[in-house]
Design an enzyme around this catalytic site. Structure first.
Site, PDB file in Angstrom:
ATOM      1  N   TYR A  87     -37.543 -11.644   3.003  1.00 24.38           N
ATOM      2  CA  TYR A  87     -37.933 -10.338   3.530  1.00 24.38           C
ATOM      3  C   TYR A  87     -37.555  -9.195   2.591  1.00 24.38           C
ATOM      4  O   TYR A  87     -38.087  -8.091   2.707  1.00 24.38           O
ATOM      5  CB  TYR A  87     -37.300 -10.096   4.900  1.00 24.38           C
ATOM      6  CG  TYR A  87     -37.816 -11.003   5.996  1.00 24.38           C
ATOM      7  CD1 TYR A  87     -38.988 -11.743   5.836  1.00 24.38           C
ATOM      8  CD2 TYR A  87     -37.140 -11.128   7.201  1.00 24.38           C
ATOM      9  CE1 TYR A  87     -39.454 -12.575   6.834  1.00 24.38           C
ATOM     10  CE2 TYR A  87     -37.605 -11.954   8.207  1.00 24.38           C
ATOM     11  CZ  TYR A  87     -38.765 -12.683   8.022  1.00 24.38           C
ATOM     12  OH  TYR A  87     -39.233 -13.497   9.016  1.00 24.38           O
ATOM     13  N   LYS A 111     -33.686 -25.851   3.829  1.00 22.94           N
ATOM     14  CA  LYS A 111     -34.792 -26.738   3.435  1.00 22.94           C
ATOM     15  C   LYS A 111     -34.512 -27.228   2.020  1.00 22.94           C
ATOM     16  O   LYS A 111     -35.311 -27.076   1.089  1.00 22.94           O
ATOM     17  CB  LYS A 111     -36.127 -25.991   3.517  1.00 22.94           C
ATOM     18  CG  LYS A 111     -37.358 -26.889   3.408  1.00 22.94           C
ATOM     19  CD  LYS A 111     -37.473 -27.900   4.540  1.00 22.94           C
ATOM     20  CE  LYS A 111     -38.792 -28.679   4.422  1.00 22.94           C
ATOM     21  NZ  LYS A 111     -38.833 -29.851   5.329  1.00 22.94           N
ATOM     22  N   ASP A 166     -37.144 -27.873   9.773  1.00 19.62           N
ATOM     23  CA  ASP A 166     -38.134 -28.491  10.654  1.00 19.62           C
ATOM     24  C   ASP A 166     -37.464 -29.381  11.694  1.00 19.62           C
ATOM     25  O   ASP A 166     -37.828 -29.372  12.875  1.00 19.62           O
ATOM     26  CB  ASP A 166     -39.188 -29.266   9.853  1.00 19.62           C
ATOM     27  CG  ASP A 166     -38.604 -30.070   8.704  1.00 19.62           C
ATOM     28  OD1 ASP A 166     -37.390 -29.983   8.448  1.00 19.62           O
ATOM     29  OD2 ASP A 166     -39.377 -30.802   8.044  1.00 19.62           O
ATOM     30  N   ASP A 179     -35.218 -16.120  11.929  1.00 21.16           N
ATOM     31  CA  ASP A 179     -36.224 -15.374  12.682  1.00 21.16           C
ATOM     32  C   ASP A 179     -37.048 -16.325  13.542  1.00 21.16           C
ATOM     33  O   ASP A 179     -37.277 -16.092  14.737  1.00 21.16           O
ATOM     34  CB  ASP A 179     -37.116 -14.622  11.692  1.00 21.16           C
ATOM     35  CG  ASP A 179     -38.005 -13.577  12.350  1.00 21.16           C
ATOM     36  OD1 ASP A 179     -37.968 -13.450  13.582  1.00 21.16           O
ATOM     37  OD2 ASP A 179     -38.733 -12.883  11.622  1.00 21.16           O
ATOM     38  N   ASP A 185     -36.528 -17.462  18.044  1.00 17.61           N
ATOM     39  CA  ASP A 185     -37.625 -17.345  19.013  1.00 17.61           C
ATOM     40  C   ASP A 185     -37.898 -18.703  19.665  1.00 17.61           C
ATOM     41  O   ASP A 185     -38.173 -18.779  20.865  1.00 17.61           O
ATOM     42  CB  ASP A 185     -38.894 -16.830  18.341  1.00 17.61           C
ATOM     43  CG  ASP A 185     -38.903 -15.313  18.199  1.00 17.61           C
ATOM     44  OD1 ASP A 185     -37.808 -14.710  18.246  1.00 17.61           O
ATOM     45  OD2 ASP A 185     -39.983 -14.724  18.042  1.00 17.61           O
TER      46      ASP A 185
END
Length: 379
Positions: free
Chosen positions: A146, A197, A230, A254, A258
């Site tokens: 970001y 990852k 994942d 982020d 959620d």
């Protein structure tokens, strides 16, 4: 009696969409703690978004900047929605939430995920999956993709357009958020799961290596595990109770937080705290906000769930005000309100009465009065 010198200053910035509606209820709750429990807090309301832009040409006007500069903590509502089209991109970017995170170096974003027993029958996940769920996601908030440079959209020689962003982390950026996770875990169940990852991304290889090194040097008493992002997403919906503290980078945090909202019943239930570094006086800037966005489809209808914002006040009480007993009191009041059947539309069972935003605020305040009344009777 609290003197002006020991008052904690809080800037209340409702923002856009449903932000002002939910923040109005958390404002009421903070006023209750000031009036009924002697919590030393002074509140200053300030505007953000389209309304001040139309009046001043800035989404973040000088009065709001001043309020936030003076504040020990910021109680934030939401930003974004259709009104963003009425504000030039440059003006919107200059006053964006990302710019505030960077300005105040709010690098550690804490998002508690707690499954309320009262909501298990209406939550998307099965009740047996949700039993005992209580963990915290710590998201690195001021680095990663970001904020990385270069970024942009360009036209290639063959006429195609190409968009690009840069994911990057340094040793210090990884270690300070990992340290926050380890320190929090020491106050909980002593377990940290670091998410990356590393099988694909070099930034994640660095992330994992630095987390492991810090753990070995300073936090070997804390249990450390690792998951690829994942797999972490799958585990959050398969067996969320396995987690205590989860720490991860900006974009992964982020997305995962959620996803984890499904373990709490609704995105409208989730609070958060974004924390800056501790200064030489032992203070740190903090921004408290519900995880949900501006929800323009329901803005102005008075039906938004204010509990994410109200529970953000509980985090403010615990972290900035160092009033854990008051934070516990507020969390108990929220769960008692839910147990009594109080529901906004997002968490209501089919056919059940749906409370307005204000009515849900009323329900929490009523439970707070009930708890205090019982305490007086027992004294």
């Amino acid at each position: 009696m609290n003197s002006p010198s020991n008052m904690v200053k809080v800037a209340v910035v409702g923002g856009e969409g449903i932000g002002p509606e939910v923040t109005a209820q958390s404002h009421r709750v903070l006023n209750w703690f000031a009036a009924k429990r002697g919590v030393p807090v002074t509140l200053r309301e300030a505007q953000y978004g389209l309304v001040p832009y139309l009046a001043t040409g800035k989404v973040l006007p000088e009065d709001t900047v001043e309020a936030m500069e003076e504040a020990d903590a910021i109680l934030w509502g939401a930003t974004g929605g259709p009104e963003t089209k009425e504000v030039p991109l440059a003006a919107r970017k200059a006053g964006s939430l990302l710019s505030l995170r960077s300005k105040y170096d709010l690098y550690a974003n804490l998002r508690p995920i707690v499954a309320s027993p009262a909501l298990m029958d209406s939550a998307p996940l099965k009740a047996d999956v949700l039993k005992g769920v209580d963990f915290v996601i710590i998201r690195e908030l001021t680095s990663g993709i970001y904020f990385g440079e270069p970024r942009g959209i360009e036209t290639l020689p063959d006429g195609q357009r190409r968009g690009f962003n840069t994911e990057q982390y340094t040793t210090n950026q990884v270690r300070r958020v990992a340290r926050a996770a380890f320190e929090l875990a020491r106050t909980r169940r002593g377990k940290v799961c670091s998410v990356d990852k590393a099988n694909v991304l070099e930034t994640s290889v660095l992330w994992r290596e630095e987390v492991i090194a810090l753990h070995k040097e300073e936090f070997s008493d804390v249990e450390l595990t690792h998951l690829y992002v994942d797999n972490a997403a799958m585990q959050i919906v398969r067996e969320p109770r396995q987690f205590d503290v989860m720490v991860t980078g900006n974009i992964f945090g982020d997305i995962l937080s959620d996803c984890a909202a499904m373990a709490s019943g609704s995105l409208g239930m989730l609070p958060s705290a974004s924390l800056g570094p501790v200064d030489r006086f032992g203070r740190r800037k903090a921004l408290y906000e519900p995880v949900h966005g501006s929800a323009p489809d329901i803005a102005g209808k008075g039906i938004a769930n204010p509990l994410g914002s109200i529970l953000s006040v509980a985090m403010l009480l615990r972290i900035t005000l160092n009033r854990p007993a008051e934070a516990d009191l507020l969390e108990k009041a929220v769960h008692a309100a839910l147990a009594s059947g109080a529901r906004t539309a997002d968490i209501a069972r089919p056919g059940a009465r749906k409370l307005s935003t204000v009515e849900m605020g009323d329900a929490v305040l009523s439970e707070l009065d009930e708890v205090v009344g019982r305490e007086k009777e027992q004294a």
